[in-house]
Design an enzyme around this catalytic site. Sequence first.
Site, mmCIF file in Angstrom:
data_model
loop_
_atom_site.group_PDB
_atom_site.id
_atom_site.type_symbol
_atom_site.label_atom_id
_atom_site.label_comp_id
_atom_site.label_asym_id
_atom_site.label_seq_id
_atom_site.Cartn_x
_atom_site.Cartn_y
_atom_site.Cartn_z
ATOM 1 N N LYS A 98 0.843 -1.207 0.000
ATOM 2 C CA LYS A 98 0.000 0.000 0.000
ATOM 3 C C LYS A 98 0.876 1.255 0.000
ATOM 4 O O LYS A 98 0.603 2.214 -0.720
ATOM 5 C CB LYS A 98 -0.942 -0.018 1.213
ATOM 6 N N GLN B 275 -4.845 -1.654 9.531
ATOM 7 C CA GLN B 275 -4.737 -2.973 8.906
ATOM 8 C C GLN B 275 -5.299 -4.052 9.829
ATOM 9 O O GLN B 275 -4.973 -4.094 11.017
ATOM 10 C CB GLN B 275 -3.262 -3.259 8.559
ATOM 11 N N ASP C 40 -11.128 2.547 3.669
ATOM 12 C CA ASP C 40 -11.370 1.102 3.559
ATOM 13 C C ASP C 40 -12.853 0.810 3.303
ATOM 14 O O ASP C 40 -13.199 -0.297 2.878
ATOM 15 C CB ASP C 40 -10.981 0.399 4.871
#
Length: 293
Positions: free
Chosen positions: A52, A96, A119
Amino acid sequence: MTIIDGKAISGQVKQEIAAEVAQIVAAGGKRPHLAAILVGHDGGSETYVANKVKACEECGFKSTLIRYEDDVTEEELLDKVRQLNADDDVDGFIVQLPLPKHISEQKVIETIDYRKDVDGFHPINVGRMSIGLPCYISATPNGILELLRRYNIETQGKKCVILGRSNIVGKPMAMLMMQKAWPGDATVTVCHSHSKNLVQECKEADIIIAAMGQPNFVKADMVKDGAVIVDVGTTRVPDASKKSGFKLTGDVKFDEVAPKCSFITPVPGGVGPMTIVSLMKNTLLAGKKAIYK
Ligand code: GUN
């Protein structure tokens, strides 16, 4: 049969994003900034987050990686989330997953300001997605939509079977495939570990989206001729011949299924690269305040 090249498409999308960022910056605008929180040293999470950060560079974004050890307390993590919510320089951020067991993932997700939730995991974004309102759509489903779009795959009126009902893939994918839109307008069936007629459902499907995390589960005799197969599986199966010691394995037995398909995504190189690109697209939207002011 066409093998869907997620790697090539993801490269194209990153170039498109980078070009738009260059324009924004040249016009005196702000460079989009993504922050990522990583807790602990899980091998998969380390790789995902490193990818990422690398994708941010390729897109011309600013990125910040914030790391904690496994023993970070829930309150410390929630404080950092609140700090990022209040930081005007950060356009969007992610925590995460998975998190250590002593931390409530749901509490963390719900503490993230939904306007920075790139997200798309916050209940406000999930709810807005389910009723077709502008929102951040979670990365894997959005990456799959982008592949269907770029390969001009017809979905209207098709029978779409989704294998798996996770909050991250199966459920949002079902919502999106039934949405009044293209891709969408499909007749959607979701199968899971308690489904009684899963094989028959698959045999009748025009589109199968396999996201249950069981390597090589979908076999040739479960697939109808001309079906579209999207493989979301990424199980690490031990393989001594690989430098990493494992082979990324999809939910579809590719070699036997591929010859029957009209389109199929490989593993690796199909859905995987698109997932990160979707996060980049959401970060660009966040930077532009395109969805929420
Ligand atoms: N873990 C596995 N996939 C994801 C994702 O898309 N976002 C976050 N934050 N964690 C993940």
